[in-house]
Design a protein around this motif. Structure first.
Motif, short mmCIF file in Angstrom:
data_model
loop_
_atom_site.label_atom_id
_atom_site.label_comp_id
_atom_site.label_asym_id
_atom_site.label_seq_id
_atom_site.Cartn_x
_atom_site.Cartn_y
_atom_site.Cartn_z
N ASP A 69 1.07 -1.37 -0.07
CA ASP A 69 0.05 -0.40 0.23
C ASP A 69 1.33 1.15 -0.16
O ASP A 69 1.98 0.89 -0.12
CB ASP A 69 -1.37 -0.13 1.35
N GLN A 70 0.61 2.13 0.23
CA GLN A 70 1.10 3.70 0.15
C GLN A 70 2.18 3.96 0.97
O GLN A 70 2.98 4.85 1.35
CB GLN A 70 0.09 5.13 0.37
N MET A 71 1.90 3.39 2.61
CA MET A 71 2.81 3.38 3.27
C MET A 71 4.05 1.90 3.84
O MET A 71 4.34 2.42 4.50
CB MET A 71 1.99 3.28 4.83
N GLY A 72 3.75 1.34 2.28
CA GLY A 72 4.86 0.63 2.36
C GLY A 72 4.06 -1.03 3.01
O GLY A 72 4.96 -2.28 3.43
N LYS A 73 3.13 -1.01 3.80
CA LYS A 73 2.95 -2.53 4.46
C LYS A 73 2.35 -3.43 3.12
O LYS A 73 2.15 -3.34 2.16
CB LYS A 73 1.66 -2.26 5.01
N LYS A 74 2.99 -5.09 3.36
CA LYS A 74 2.25 -5.41 2.46
C LYS A 74 0.51 -5.42 2.93
O LYS A 74 0.07 -5.60 3.58
CB LYS A 74 2.79 -6.88 2.86
N LYS A 75 0.32 -5.62 1.53
CA LYS A 75 -1.48 -5.42 1.64
C LYS A 75 -2.12 -6.72 0.87
O LYS A 75 -1.21 -8.09 0.97
CB LYS A 75 -1.88 -5.30 -0.41
N GLU A 76 -2.93 -7.74 2.05
CA GLU A 76 -3.46 -9.06 1.92
C GLU A 76 -4.84 -8.82 1.31
O GLU A 76 -6.07 -8.25 0.91
CB GLU A 76 -4.02 -9.02 3.37
N GLN A 77 -4.60 -9.97 0.51
CA GLN A 77 -4.98 -10.04 -1.12
C GLN A 77 -6.33 -10.53 -0.78
O GLN A 77 -6.27 -11.71 0.12
CB GLN A 77 -4.55 -11.29 -1.43
N LYS A 78 -7.19 -10.38 -0.49
CA LYS A 78 -8.28 -10.54 -0.56
C LYS A 78 -8.73 -12.06 -1.58
O LYS A 78 -8.86 -11.71 -2.51
CB LYS A 78 -10.31 -9.90 -0.59
N PRO A 79 -8.89 -13.06 -0.78
CA PRO A 79 -9.69 -14.73 -1.49
C PRO A 79 -11.02 -13.98 -2.48
O PRO A 79 -12.31 -14.00 -1.44
CB PRO A 79 -9.92 -15.73 -0.99
N LEU A 80 -10.63 -14.46 -3.44
CA LEU A 80 -12.39 -14.72 -4.49
C LEU A 80 -13.31 -15.18 -4.10
O LEU A 80 -12.86 -16.44 -3.64
CB LEU A 80 -11.92 -14.67 -5.94
N PRO A 81 -14.76 -15.54 -4.79
CA PRO A 81 -15.58 -16.33 -3.58
C PRO A 81 -15.53 -17.26 -4.86
O PRO A 81 -15.29 -16.94 -5.68
CB PRO A 81 -17.39 -15.21 -3.41
N ASN A 82 -16.31 -18.44 -4.30
CA ASN A 82 -16.08 -20.17 -4.81
C ASN A 82 -17.57 -19.21 -6.18
O ASN A 82 -17.00 -19.67 -7.33
CB ASN A 82 -16.16 -21.08 -4.83
N TYR A 83 -18.19 -19.02 -5.29
CA TYR A 83 -19.92 -18.50 -6.62
C TYR A 83 -20.56 -17.36 -6.29
O TYR A 83 -20.51 -16.72 -4.85
CB TYR A 83 -20.76 -19.11 -6.08
N MET A 84 -20.32 -16.33 -7.08
CA MET A 84 -21.43 -15.55 -6.90
C MET A 84 -22.10 -15.55 -8.01
O MET A 84 -22.38 -14.94 -8.94
CB MET A 84 -20.90 -14.35 -7.47
N SER A 85 -23.53 -14.87 -7.43
CA SER A 85 -24.93 -14.53 -8.14
C SER A 85 -25.03 -13.43 -9.25
O SER A 85 -24.25 -12.15 -8.41
CB SER A 85 -25.88 -15.20 -7.57
N VAL A 86 -25.60 -14.17 -10.77
CA VAL A 86 -25.69 -12.83 -11.42
C VAL A 86 -26.79 -11.66 -11.24
O VAL A 86 -27.11 -10.60 -11.86
CB VAL A 86 -25.67 -13.80 -12.23
N PHE A 87 -27.74 -12.41 -10.04
CA PHE A 87 -28.78 -11.24 -10.04
C PHE A 87 -29.16 -10.19 -8.59
O PHE A 87 -27.96 -10.97 -7.71
CB PHE A 87 -30.02 -12.35 -9.97
N SER A 88 -29.33 -9.76 -8.73
CA SER A 88 -29.13 -8.05 -7.12
C SER A 88 -29.89 -9.10 -6.40
O SER A 88 -31.23 -9.03 -6.88
CB SER A 88 -29.43 -7.58 -8.04
N SER A 89 -30.01 -8.48 -5.07
CA SER A 89 -31.22 -8.57 -3.75
C SER A 89 -31.56 -7.55 -3.76
O SER A 89 -32.68 -7.32 -3.13
CB SER A 89 -30.04 -9.31 -2.61
N LYS A 90 -30.51 -6.33 -4.37
CA LYS A 90 -31.59 -4.69 -3.83
C LYS A 90 -32.63 -3.87 -5.46
O LYS A 90 -32.57 -4.19 -4.82
CB LYS A 90 -30.27 -3.91 -4.12
N VAL A 91 -31.68 -4.78 -6.84
CA VAL A 91 -32.53 -4.07 -7.57
C VAL A 91 -33.06 -5.28 -8.19
O VAL A 91 -32.56 -6.40 -8.61
CB VAL A 91 -31.59 -4.03 -8.93
N PRO A 92 -34.14 -5.02 -8.67
CA PRO A 92 -35.84 -6.31 -9.34
C PRO A 92 -34.53 -6.31 -10.83
O PRO A 92 -33.98 -5.60 -11.87
CB PRO A 92 -36.67 -5.92 -9.27
#
Length: 134
Positions: A69-92
Motif C-alpha cells: 500500500d501507500q505506507m509500504g505495508k504488504k497488502k492482504e489479498q482477499k480471496p475470490l468467492p467460489n460462487y457469485m450470483s448474477v442476480f441482485s438482491s437490491k435491484v429487481p
C-alpha cells in the motif's frame, strides 16, 4: 468607396493566413504518411513494440509495488468467492433476468406514466372517416 465601409473593414480583426512553420511541417509529415502506407505500418509496429518493451521493463523493475500500500505495508489479498450470483438482491431483475430495473418503485411508475403522456403526440393515430381514402 465611402468612408463608413472603410471604417467597418478596418475595425474587424485580421486573421493570419500563414500557418506556423512547426504546424506546417507536422501537416506535411502527416500528409506524406497518409500517402505512404508502408511507412505508416512500420511506425505502427514500432510503437506497439515499444509499448510491449515498456510493459516488460515495468514488470521487471516496478511490479513489486502492486503488493504494497501507500505506507509500504504488504497488502492482504482477499480471496475470490467460489460462487457469485448474477442476480441482485437490491435491484429487481428484468423480464429477461439479466439486467436490473427500477420500474417497480413508485418513482419508476411515475416516470413511465410521464413518458406515456409526453409521447402521445408522436404516436400513430387512426384517421377520421373523412380523411381516409375512399
Amino acid at each position: 468607396m465611402n468612408l463608413n465601409a472603410h471604417q467597418k473593414q478596418s475595425t474587424q480583426p485580421r486573421r493570419s493566413v500563414v500557418a506556423q512553420p512547426a504546424t506546417r511541417a507536422w501537416a506535411d509529415e502527416q500528409a506524406a504518411l497518409q500517402q505512404d502506407q508502408v511507412q505508416q505500418d512500420k511506425i505502427w509496429r514500432e510503437s506497439v513494440e515499444a509499448e510491449q518493451r515498456g510493459r516488460k521493463t515495468w514488470y521487471q523493475n516496478w511490479s513489486f509495488l502492486k503488493d504494497y500500500d501507500q505506507m509500504g505495508k504488504k497488502k492482504e489479498q482477499k480471496p475470490l468467492p467460489n460462487y457469485m450470483s448474477v442476480f441482485s438482491s437490491k435491484v429487481p431483475n428484468s423480464t429477461n433476468q439479466t439486467i436490473g430495473s427500477q420500474m417497480n418503485t413508485e418513482l419508476g411508475r411515475d416516470l413511465v406514466n410521464m413518458d406515456y403522456f409526453f409521447s402521445t403526440g408522436a404516436r400513430k393515430r387512426k384517421l377520421d372517416g373523412e380523411l381516409q381514402p375512399s
